[in-house]
Design an enzyme around this catalytic site. Sequence first.
Site, PDB file in Angstrom:
ATOM      1  N   GLU A 237       0.877  -1.178   0.000  1.00  0.00           N
ATOM      2  CA  GLU A 237       0.000   0.000   0.000  1.00  0.00           C
ATOM      3  C   GLU A 237       0.908   1.220   0.000  1.00  0.00           C
ATOM      4  O   GLU A 237       1.521   1.535   1.022  1.00  0.00           O
ATOM      5  CB  GLU A 237      -0.895  -0.015   1.251  1.00  0.00           C
ATOM      6  CG  GLU A 237      -1.862  -1.184   1.328  1.00  0.00           C
ATOM      7  CD  GLU A 237      -2.939  -1.111   0.243  1.00  0.00           C
ATOM      8  OE1 GLU A 237      -3.124  -0.037  -0.355  1.00  0.00           O
ATOM      9  OE2 GLU A 237      -3.574  -2.142  -0.011  1.00  0.00           O
ATOM     10  N   CYS A 271      -1.865   9.481   2.090  1.00  0.00           N
ATOM     11  CA  CYS A 271      -1.618   8.951   0.747  1.00  0.00           C
ATOM     12  C   CYS A 271      -2.777   9.291  -0.191  1.00  0.00           C
ATOM     13  O   CYS A 271      -2.607   9.335  -1.396  1.00  0.00           O
ATOM     14  CB  CYS A 271      -1.335   7.451   0.803  1.00  0.00           C
ATOM     15  SG  CYS A 271      -2.516   6.541   1.782  1.00  0.00           S
TER      16      CYS A 271
END
Length: 512
Positions: A237, A271
């Site tokens: 991720e 993110c």
Amino acid sequence: MGATQEKLIVIAPATGKQIGEILETPISQVDSFYQNGKTAFLQWSNLDVSDRAKYLLKLKAIIVEQMEEIAKIIAEDTGKVVTEALVADIMPTLDGIDHIIKHGEKILQRQKVKTPILLIGKKSFIEYMPRGVVLIISPWNYPMQLAMIPMISALAAGNTVILKPSEVTPLVGKCIEDIFVKAGFPEGVVQVAHGSKEVGAAFTNGKPDYIFFTGSVRTGKIIQQVAAKDLIPTTLELGGKDPMIVFADAHLERAAKGAAWAAFTNSGQVCMSAERLYVEKNIYPQFLTLLKKEIMDLKQGTDVDSDVGSMTFRSQIQICKDQLDDALRKGARLETGLSPEKWENGMFLPLTVVTNVNHQMKIIQEESFGPLLPVIPFESEEEVISLANDTVYGLNASVWTKDKEKARRVASKLVSGAVVINDAIISIANHGLPFGGAKQSGIGRYHGDAGLRIFCHEKAIVEDNGRKKSEIHWYPYKEKYPLFLQLFKSYFQTKRDWVRFAQYYLRILKKN
Ligand code: ADP
């Protein structure tokens, strides 16, 4: 304890004060961690999912009970405001536990699937078998949920877990360890290895059965290379450079409020924060005015009513400075904030909006992970789709318009792990949805059904009752070839001819 242990000195980023010390896990202990994890796996993997869920229930109760204390630890360790610690780190963790308790058993149970008639008389199933010891390496921006959600998913699926939390927020790592101890998980089922990236590297080299990594693209690539040596499966991720697209027919006030939040929540260290804002040309000046007004109203600080906290990780400030310098040198204009040479030395960065930027600039192509928001006007749907897709990332995106058809059309064309319409970021908050990135934003998905099943070997089972003497596809093949031709022709033709199929099936059977 033979090996000397290094200490991590913990400094609160927002105040500069020392708030704790954590002993690093000596690298010499890597083998014993894996040994403990393997031993504990023997029993843990044998429990029913519902029995494992009982431990998760205890975990949840402890988190609920200690909610304020945990929020304070997260806020101090990261510099984020306490409201965000609660809403964006603790709440998703609790909701993730709830989701697994509610759906875990069904997701992980043996699934019956259809068996084709060519395999007549058999039954087919999929089974989910836990993998073993899962190494979870987590980051500092949402240090609780980005460690806990993979942990509870791997645990519910029957694995044991080694967590290596970020050395940038070690108090949260320690807090997670304490919560699991308090919840009474059996010895060796959850182990936490504290320390720097060297500790992370040593555990990555320790041959886990699965690696779940959340962090930078740079480190993700290193981990993938190490894992490849032993074909260790991974989920990565990684970062994002998420576009936010505002069409002229959007609710502009809402979109301006949404942009301020999506760009500056957690000081932009997300993110999935909005890192590129595309605004339709005919409302561009009006929208910019609305956006600037929203930003001027934001309060930076550490008290309970503050909106934006400090940066967490000092190295990130230099990255933001470089990107902004590069943009200003190439002609970008500051709409809010200050040019980098005027930034103070502290951890609170000016909330910065820049215009007059182009797609060759670092500020558009590279992840900022800070409170920088470049704004670009666009003229057509095709143009903005192509601009939005023009980075190496593809984690999340948002589309703002009242035209539902247009929103869905644009969303379908974005190369992105998720798209949110008329809001941003929050797809991660629905545990029923898969989460993960396209392109260099990552490999694999978690949350949702996938979030439990990635931690399992997916095993195909075909079951025959074993009463027939032989099968048509077994030896001998003598005189079967022309009959198989007829059998398959009757079966695969547009309209199946079941009478001929049955005839040829029986004739082949007789040849056995
Ligand atoms: P950042 O640079 O923003 O801290 P990283 O991706 O480097 O992001 O860090 C995320 C996590 O990965 C942290 O827990 C860190 O200690 C760990 N880490 C960093 N480098 C390595 C590595 N080479 N091997 C394993 N883990 C690492």
